[in-house]
Every structure is written in structure tokens, then in C-alpha cells.
Design a protein around this motif. Structure first.
Motif: not given
Length: 285
Positions: A145-149, A151-152
Motif C-alpha cells: 500500500t502507499a503507507d507500507t511500500k 517496508e514491503s
């Protein structure tokens, strides 16, 4: 002790063009009992660079060949790779929901017609887990997601390192890699997209193409760079269509073109047939 059977090797190199390169390379191989079985070369007049790919058999050890090529590389300012011919390249495949490209790669690997060792399939959705597991491949779900990019992408890069991955294939992976990840995977990440870009961007490109009455549909396989869909092109393919084609027909034909172009690009990369020449590639197919 050298073995009775010579080892088979692939040497790929690039360097500033000058007289004597082919003579030097062939002489080096001859001095190590090398028998050249395939050789291709190209001098680019625009960049002034020389490119060469040589397959050869030799009783020399890896250490001996590495040392000899290292000395030659210093003399000619070469960038080079030396690998065992036919060794499957350690690969992971990134997917979203579309199955046609990853299924084709997995099938070709199993059939022995694609020289890759697919270590894992990574999806930002769970959709293709069953397909990966059907082929006996681990599936890693890394949602984005935009928030987790950030970390991903850190998880993805850690997986690449943990699995000893040499090649990352974006098989209709519907995520844009960050400039940082693109840089980390420079020259070892291949993407596939429909070649309507930039004409038909966004959702439902084949429906847009149908609306404009296209006569050719195609696909482009290229290296991933920070510039979206503008990386060095490895392979392109097309099919001709006419006014009778429906959007659904175009979509089905397009999927077939995509999988063909991607498989060829992955195979050529794994066989060290693709060398970077700035924004272009030299492909010894």
C-alpha cells in the motif's frame, strides 16, 4: 587434477573499442586449452563500446579462468561475467493477479526449456498462491500500500538476498518499484508490458486500443529503471489484428504476445546474451 571432460563456460564482456580485443580474448582462451564453440561480437559506433559473448570448453579451473580474465580486463578496461554454460539462473517472479506470464515461465522451467531456477513466486495479492504451489514453488505474500511500500520493498529485497537471487522478473506485477529498489536491482530486473504505452495507459488498455481501431498489438520486455517503462528494451513482439477483433480478442492475443516476449527476454538474460549499452541493449540471440 583437471577432469577428463572439459567444463563449458560463457564469457560476456564490454569495453571501449580498440584493435586487438578479439585476438586477446581468443589468445587467452587458447592458452587455457579453450575450444571456442560460439562467438559473437559487436562494436557500437555511437558509444564507442565493444561487446562480445563467447562460449567455450576448457579443462582450466574457475580460479584459473577468473585470474586470467581479471588481468585481461585491467588491460582493456572491461566489464565482464564468466559463468558455467547452461547453469539455471536463480530467479524470483513477482506477480499480482494475472496468471498467463508466470504460468508460462513456470511451465517452461519444468519442461527444461528455460534456463532458470525459480526460487519463489512473490505476490502483492494471494490470487496466484495455488498456481505457484501447483508447480512446487514457495509463495510469499507481500502486500503493498502507499503507507507500507518502503517496508514491503525492504522485505522483497531481503528475500532476494536470502535466496541468492540473480534475476527478478515482473510478470504483470502491477506495482511501480521505487527508484531505490530499481537501483538496487539494476540490470537484473525484467518487466513486461503491452507496447501500447504511452498511447494507451491506465485501465483497460485493450479496450482503448479497440476503440482506436489498432492493427497491431504487441508487448515489450525491458529492464526496470527508475523511469517508468523506459528501461533498456530486451525484446518486443507483435501480432496483426483487424476490424473483426473484439476487446476480448485483443486481450487474449495480447496475453499470448506478452508471455512470448517475456520468456525470450528471460532466457536470453539467463544465458548472458544481453549486455547493457547505455539506454539500449546488445542482444546476442
Amino acid at each position: 587434477m583437471p577432469s577428463d571432460r572439459p567444463g563449458s563456460w560463457i564469457l560476456s564482456l564490454s569495453c571501449p573499442d580498440r584493435p586487438g580485443i578479439v585476438h586477446a580474448v581468443s589468445g587467452l582462451l587458447a592458452s587455457h586449452e579453450g575450444n571456442i564453440t560460439e562467438s559473437q561480437q559487436f562494436g557500437d559506433p555511437d558509444t564507442g563500446l565493444f561487446f562480445m559473448r563467447v562460449e567455450f570448453a576448457s579443462h582450466a579451473s574457475r580460479d584459473e579462468l577468473d585470474a586470467a580474465v581479471t588481468d585481461l580486463a585491467e588491460r582493456f578496461t572491461m566489464t565482464w561475467t564468466l559463468d558455467v554454460a547452461g547453469r539455471p539462473m536463480r530467479t524470483i517472479v513477482l506477480v499480482s493477479r494475472a496468471a498467463h506470464c508466470v504460468n508460462d515461465l513456470l511451465f517452461r522451467e519444468r519442461a527444461g526449456t528455460l534456463p532458470v531456477d525459480i526460487a519463489a513466486v512473490v505476490g502483492n495479492h494471494e490470487t496466484l498462491r495455488d498456481l505457484a504451489e501447483f508447480y512446487g514453488k514457495p509463495f510469499h505474500h507481500i502486500p503493498v500500500t502507499a503507507d507500507t511500500k518502503p517496508e514491503s520493498e525492504s522485505r522483497l529485497l531481503a528475500l532476494v538476498e536470502d535466496l541468492g537471487v540473480e534475476l527478478v522478473v515482473l510478470a504483470r506485477y502491477m506495482q511501480i518499484l521505487s527508484p531505490e529498489l530499481s537501483a538496487a536491482l539494476h540490470g537484473r530486473a525484467i518487466n513486461i508490458h503491452h507496447s501500447f504505452l504511452p498511447s494507451f495507459k491506465g485501465a483497460r488498455p485493450y479496450f482503448q486500443a479497440h476503440d482506436r481501431g489498432v492493427k497491431l498489438i504487441g508487448a515489450t520486455a525491458h529492464y526496470v529503471t527508475a523511469d517508468l517503462d523506459e528501461g533498456p528494451i530486451i525484446e518486443q513482439d507483435v501480432d496483426r489484428v483487424d476490424h473483426t477483433a473484439t476487446p476480448e480478442t485483443l486481450t487474449a492475443l495480447g496475453a499470448d504476445v506478452e508471455r512470448r516476449a517475456l520468456a525470450r527476454a528471460v532466457g536470453w538474460h539467463a544465458e548472458h546474451r544481453v549486455l547493457l549499452d547505455g539506454h539500449r541493449t546488445i542482444v546476442f540471440s
